[in-house]
Design an enzyme around this catalytic site. Structure first.
Site, PDB file in Angstrom:
ATOM      1  N   HIS A  95      67.687  52.223  51.726  1.00 61.38           N
ATOM      2  CA  HIS A  95      68.034  53.617  52.003  1.00 61.38           C
ATOM      3  C   HIS A  95      67.414  54.562  50.987  1.00 61.38           C
ATOM      4  CE1 HIS A  95      70.678  57.170  51.503  1.00 61.38           C
ATOM      5  NE2 HIS A  95      70.537  57.207  52.816  1.00 61.38           N
ATOM      6  N   ARG A 139      37.727  42.492  40.059  1.00 67.37           N
ATOM      7  CA  ARG A 139      37.873  41.725  38.821  1.00 67.37           C
ATOM      8  C   ARG A 139      38.951  40.648  38.971  1.00 67.37           C
ATOM      9  NH1 ARG A 139      37.896  47.157  37.298  1.00 67.37           N
ATOM     10  NH2 ARG A 139      36.036  47.866  36.181  1.00 67.37           N
ATOM     11  N   ARG A 193      34.006  38.952  41.429  1.00 72.28           N
ATOM     12  CA  ARG A 193      33.423  38.258  40.291  1.00 72.28           C
ATOM     13  C   ARG A 193      34.352  37.117  39.862  1.00 72.28           C
ATOM     14  NH1 ARG A 193      32.447  41.924  35.194  1.00 72.28           N
ATOM     15  NH2 ARG A 193      34.702  41.628  34.975  1.00 72.28           N
ATOM     16  N   GLU A 210      23.029  40.840  33.518  1.00 73.84           N
ATOM     17  CA  GLU A 210      23.576  41.472  32.313  1.00 73.84           C
ATOM     18  C   GLU A 210      23.023  40.859  31.026  1.00 73.84           C
ATOM     19  OE1 GLU A 210      27.795  40.915  32.637  1.00 73.84           O
ATOM     20  OE2 GLU A 210      27.588  38.843  33.284  1.00 73.84           O
ATOM     21  N   GLY A 254      25.261  44.595  35.253  1.00 78.11           N
ATOM     22  CA  GLY A 254      26.415  44.909  34.409  1.00 78.11           C
ATOM     23  C   GLY A 254      25.931  45.690  33.206  1.00 78.11           C
ATOM     24  N   SER A 255      25.983  47.004  33.299  1.00 82.28           N
ATOM     25  CA  SER A 255      25.363  47.830  32.248  1.00 82.28           C
ATOM     26  C   SER A 255      26.053  47.663  30.896  1.00 82.28           C
ATOM     27  CB  SER A 255      25.358  49.305  32.665  1.00 82.28           C
ATOM     28  OG  SER A 255      26.679  49.786  32.852  1.00 82.28           O
ATOM     29  N   CYS A 265      27.389  47.775  38.544  1.00 86.93           N
ATOM     30  CA  CYS A 265      28.853  47.869  38.537  1.00 86.93           C
ATOM     31  C   CYS A 265      29.392  48.163  37.142  1.00 86.93           C
ATOM     32  CB  CYS A 265      29.477  46.595  39.080  1.00 86.93           C
ATOM     33  SG  CYS A 265      29.102  45.114  38.108  1.00 86.93           S
TER      34      CYS A 265
END
Length: 804
Positions: A420, A510, A578, A680, A701-702, A751
Site C-alpha cells: 500500500h 561491468r 566484459r 588497452e 579502454g582509454s 568504452c
C-alpha cells in the site's frame, strides 16, 4: 437474460458492465468469459449490482442522512472526516437488506455451493463503479471480507461492504479525484475463496513499477492470504520475467529477490466471518521462495495474456490454491502510475553529497526528498503529522491516505514494492523506503533526514539534509548519430531506467559490479569454503548460500540474473559484457578472497584480466563466469550479449583463453556468439592485425591504454598530473587502433572515461570514424548532441529521428 434482478454471475458480465457492477467485477467477468479458454484460471462467483446498493439506500430512506453527514465535510480536517465518515457508515450498515434482495443473494450462494460443495468459503469484495479506471485505481479504498461461510455471515458481510464505500480513505480519495459521493455506487463481488492460506499469493504488474519499463512482468508474493502483500505487512519475494524472450519460448526467471516473509495470514477455524489472523512463518519457509520457477512462468503467461487482451498494462492479484495447486487470478485492473509517464521524458534525481545512512530498505519512486521525521505508531496518532514531514511507520493502510498525501516521503518497517505505501507513494510522486525493518526504532520524531530512492533497489535514509538536484530531459526529438552511442553500466538495478536514454546498446557492462554487490564472495571461496581459514568468514559464506544447493549454483544464478537484467533492459540491442576485471587486491577484498589471492606489489599490472582465466589459480572461477554467461545466452535467451576479454597481453594468451571459453560452452561464432577484446595495452595496437583474426571487435579502454602508453599508474595520486587521455601519444594509439579495426573489417569502439569527461575527445573519435563510443549515462544526452554537431560538420547524416 439473468434469472436474477440484482445478481449477475461472472459468465454474464463483460468489461462493458462497469456502470452495473464496478471495475473489479466487470474485469473478473470479462476474464472468466474470454480468457479461461487460454489457460487462465478465475474462481467463479457473482456480482451484487450497483442497482442493489441504490435499492438498499432508497428502501431505507438513507439518502437524506448521508447528505447531512457529508455535504459540509472539510476534507482537510482529519477529525471532521473521521466523525462524518463514521456517521455515513452507520447509516449504510443500519439500512437492512430488502427481503427480495437477500433472497437473491442466498439463492446465488446456493448455486456456488452446487458447483464447489456445501463447505465452500467465500471472498466478499467491493467493486465501485468509479473503480479500476485507467487514470484512477481506487485500489484498497473499500473493504474485503475473507473466509465467509453461511447465509447470515454472507448477508452481514454484504451490509458491511456497502458501508465501506464511506471509509475515511474512500471519501478522501473521491474528493481528490473529483468524484461525487452520491454518483459513485458500490457493487459487491462474491467468489470462491482460493485456499492460498495453505500456499501463497501476491500482486504482479505487466511492467516494472519503478521505471515504467514495459518488457518485463514484475511478480511479488508471500505465503498465506494476499492481504499481507497488498497492505505491506510483509516483505515479499520478487521476480521478473522478460516478455520478448518468454514469447520466443525461453522459460527462465530474469531476476529474483528473496523477501523476509516474516508472517503469513491464515484462517482461524471454527468461526464464520472474516476469521483470519497472522502467524509467524516457519524459518525454513522464510529462507526459500514462496513459489517455484514453474509457478512464476504460469503467472507471467497470465499477465502477458491479460495485458494483450485489455491492450494496456495491468495490475493483477493472484493466489495459489494449497489444495489443488492451481494458480488463480482474483483481480486485474489498469496500472495507473508508471504507464502514464511520457516515454520520451526522463527525470533523474542525483545526490550531490554524502551522509550517514540511518536505515535502508526497498526503494520506491526513484526520487529524493528532505524533511523532518514524524514517527506514527498507529492510525489514532495521525493528527500529530504535519504537512511536509517524512512519515515513519511500521506499515500503512488506506486509512492513512489523507495524511500520506501531505508527506515529503514515507518510510516503513514492513512491506514490499507492491504494498500500500509503495502504491500511494508512486501515485503521489514521492520517495518511499519500504521493508526497512527497524525504521520506527532507529529514527525519532524531529530529525532532519534525506530519503533517497535514486540509487537503485536499495532505498536509503541519510542523517541530515544531503543536497541533491533533479533533471528533466526530453529525448523524443534527438536523432541518432552515424556514430553508435552506447552506455557504460554495471548496476542491474539501474538498467531499466537507463534503457530509456537514446542509445545503441551497452558498450561496457561491468561484471565486477554484479560480483561485488550481488555475490559478494570470491568464486573460489564459494567452491571451496573448507579452504577459508577464518571460521567467521565460513559462517558468512554459509549464510549467503541459504536456499541454494551449493556455491557454484549460487554464483552462476546470481551472476546470470544480474547480467541478464542488463541484457533484457536493452534487448535486442548489443550488450557488451566484459568478463571479470578485478585486480588481485580487489579479488582479495571479496568475502573469503584473501585465502585465494597473491599479495602483489603492483596489482594494476599484475594478475588480472585474461592472464587469470587460463591459469590454474583461477581457472575454476573463470569456468563459473562462463557457465553464467552461457546461461544468459542459451537458457535465458538473451543472445544480444557480446562477451569481451580484458587485458589480453599476448596473442598466445588470447588463443588459450578462447580455447578455455569454447571448452566451457562459449565458442566464438557458435549460435551467433561474438567475442571482443579490450584494446588497452600497447601490444594490442602493435599486433592488432594478429589479434583481429581472433576477435570480432575491439573496445578501446582509454583508462588503461593511457597509463601504459605514458607509464603512469592511474591509482597513484603522486603522478596523477601526468595522466591525461588527451596526450598526443595516447591519441595516436587510439588512431592506430581504429584504423587497424577498419583495415581488418572488425568493430571499433571506445568504452573509457575520456569522451564522458572531455568533449574534445568525443570530437576526435568522431573525426577518426570510430564505430561506437560508450559513455556514462549522465553524459549521453550532451555527448550525443555534440557528436551530431561534429558529424554535421563532416557531412555525415544522422540515422533516424527519435529515441532509439
Amino acid at each position: 437474460m439473468s434469472e436474477f434482478k440484482y445478481i449477475r454471475f461472472f459468465n454474464e458480465l463483460s468489461i462493458d458492465d462497469v456502470p452495473l457492477v464496478g471495475g473489479k467485477n466487470a474485469s473478473l467477468g470479462e476474464m472468466y468469459r474470454k480468457l479461461a479458454s487460454h489457460g487462465i484460471q478465475i474462481p467463479n462467483g457473482f456480482a451484487i449490482t450497483a442497482d442493489a446498493y441504490r435499492y438498499v439506500l432508497t428502501a431505507s430512506g438513507a439518502w437524506g442522512g448521508l447528505h447531512a453527514a457529508l455535504d459540509a465535510l472539510d476534507p482537510a480536517d482529519v477529525n471532521d472526516l473521521a466523525r462524518r465518515g463514521k456517521r455515513a457508515r452507520e447509516i449504510v450498515y443500519g439500512a437492512q437488506l430488502p427481503k427480495d434482495l437477500a433472497t437473491e443473494i442466498v439463492a446465488a450462494y446456493r448455486k456456488l455451493q452446487t458447483e464447489y460443495g456445501e463447505d465452500v468459503s467465500l471472498a466478499v469484495r467491493s467493486s465501485a463503479t468509479a473503480e479500476d479506471l485507467p487514470t484512477a485505481s481506487f485500489a484498497g479504498q473499500q473493504d474485503t471480507y475473507l473466509n465467509i461461510k453461511g447465509e447470515e455471515s454472507l448477508l452481514d458481510s454484504c451490509r458491511r461492504d456497502f458501508a465501506s464505500l464511506f471509509t475515511d480513505r474512500a471519501i478522501h480519495y473521491r474528493i481528490d479525484q473529483g468524484f461525487d459521493h452520491f454518483k459513485v455506487a458500490l457493487s459487491i463481488g462474491v467468489m470462491k475463496m482460493v485456499r492460498s492460506d495453505l500456499a501463497s499469493s501476491g500482486v504482479m504488474f505487466s511492467l516494472d513499477t519503478e521505471s515504467g519499463f514495459r518488457d518485463v512482468v514484475f511478480i511479488t508474493g508471500a505465503y498465506g492470504l494476499g492481504e499481507n502483500v497488498v497492505q505491506g505487512a510483509v516483505d515479499p519475494d520478487e521476480f521478473y520475467v522478460h516478455k520478448p524472450t518468454f514469447a520466443a519460448g525461453h522459460r527462465a526467471v530474469l531476476r529474483r529477490a528473496r523477501g523476509d516473509k516474516a508472517v503469513k495470514m491464515v484462517y482461524v477455524e471454527g468461526e464464520t466471518r472474516n476469521t483470519t489472523r497472522n502467524v509467524p512463518t516457519p524459518k525454513i519457509d522464510r529462507e526459500r521462495y514462496c513459489i517455484n520457477d514453474a509457478d512464476v512462468m504460469t503467472l507471467a503467461d497470465a499477465a502477458i495474456k491479460i495485458e494483450r487482451h485489455y491492450g494496456h498494462p495491468v495490475d493483477i492479484e493472484w493466489a495459489k490454491d494449497g489444495v489443488d495447486g492451481g494458480i488463480y487470478i482474483v483481480q486485474a485492473r489498469p496500472e495507473t502510475v508508471a504507464s502514464q509517464r511520457r516515454a520520451t521524458e526522463i527525470e533523474t534525481y542525483v545526490l550531490d553529497g554524502h551522509g550517514e545512512v540511518l536505515v535502508t530498505g526497498r526503494s520506491v519512486g526513484e526520487r529524493i526528498a528532505n524533511g523532518r521525521t514524524r514517527v506514527i505508531a498507529n492510525v489514532a496518532l495521525l493528527g500529530q503529522f504535519a504537512p511536509g514531514e517524512v512519515l515513519i511507520a511500521d506499515t500503512t493502510t488506506p486509512d492513512w491516505e489523507p495524511v500520506m498525501k501531505t508527506a515529503a516521503a514515507i518510510v516503513t518497517n514492513r512491506g514490499g514494492r507492491t504494498c500500500h505505501a509503495a502504491i500511494i507513494a508512486r501515485e503521489l510522486g514521492i520517495p518511499a523506503v519500504v521493508g526497512a525493518g527497524n525504521a520506527t526504532s532507529s529514527l525519532a520524531s524531529g530529525e532532519i533526514v534525506t530519503v533517497s530512492c535514486a540509487e537503485g533497489d536499495t532505498g536509503k535514509v541519510y542523517r541530515g539534509e544531503v543536497p541533491f538536484h533533479a533533471e528533466k530531459t526530453d529525448v523524443g526529438d534527438i536523432p541518432r548519430p552515424a556514430t553508435a552511442i552506447m552506455v557504460n553500466i554495471g548496476n542491474p538495478e539501474l538498467a531499466f531506467k537507463t534503457a530509456f536514454l537514446p542509445n545503441d546498446g551497452v558498450g561496457l557492462a561491468r561484471m565486477e559490479f554484479v560480483i561485488s554487490e550481488y555475490i559478494k564472495a570470491h568464486p573460489l571461496a564459494l567452491l571451496h569454503p573448507d579452504k577459508v581459514r577464518d571460521s567467521s568468514i565460513r559462517e558468512v559464506i554459509e549464510r549467503l548460500l541459504v536456499g541454494y544447493p551449493d556455491g557454484a549454483n549460487f554464483f552462476v544464478q546470481r551472476l546470470s540474473e544480474g547480467i541478464g537484467t542488463i541484457a533484457a533492459a536493452f534487448w535486442p540491442k548489443p550488450v557488451v559484457v566484459r568478463m571479470s576485471d578485478f585486480k588481485s587486491n580487489e579479488y582479495a577484498s571479496l568475502i573469503g578472497g584473501a585465502d585465494f589471492e597473491p599479495d602483489e606489489a603492483n596489482p594494476m599490472i599484475g594478475f588480472r584480466g585474461a592472464s587469470r582465466y587460463a591459469h590454474p589459480a583461477y581457472s575454476e572461477g573463470f569456468e563459473l563466469e562462463c557457465k553464467a554467461m552461457s546461461r544468459v545466452r542459451e537458457e535465458m535467451g538473451l543472445s544480444n550479449v557480446v562477451l569481451m576479454l580484458p587485458f589480453v597481453r599476448r596473442v598466445r594468451e588470447a588463443d588459450e583463453v578462447l580455447a578455455k571459453m569454447a571448452h566451457f560452452g562459449l565458442e566464438r561464432g557458435k549460435r551467433g556468439l561474438e567475442i571482443y577484446a579490450m584494446c588497452e595495452i600497447p601490444n594490442n595496437v602493435i599486433l592488432l592485425d594478429q589479434f583481429a583474426k581472433r576477435f570480432d571487435g575491439f573496445s578501446i579502454g582509454s583508462n588503461d591504454l593511457t597509463q601504459l602508453t605514458l607509464g603512469v599508474d592511474r591509482d597513484s595520486e603522486i603522478v596523477a598530473f601526468d595522466y591525461d587521455e588527451r596526450d598526443d601519444g595516447v591519441k595516436e594509439m587510439i588512431r592506430m587502433a581504429v584504423d587497424g579495426c577498419r583495415r581488418n573489417g572488425i568493430h571499433s569502439g571506445l568504452c573509457g572515461q575520456a569522451p564522458s569527461d572531455y568533449p574534445e575527445m568525443a570530437e576526435y573519435l568522431v573525426e577518426l570514424g570510430i564505430d561506437s563510443m560508450s559513455l556514462n549515462p549522465d553524459t549521453v544526452i550532451a555527448t550525443t548532441k555534440r557528436v551530431l554537431d561534429v558529424e554535421a560538420r563532416l557531412g555525415r547524416k544522422p540515422r533516424i529521428a527519435g529515441a532509439s
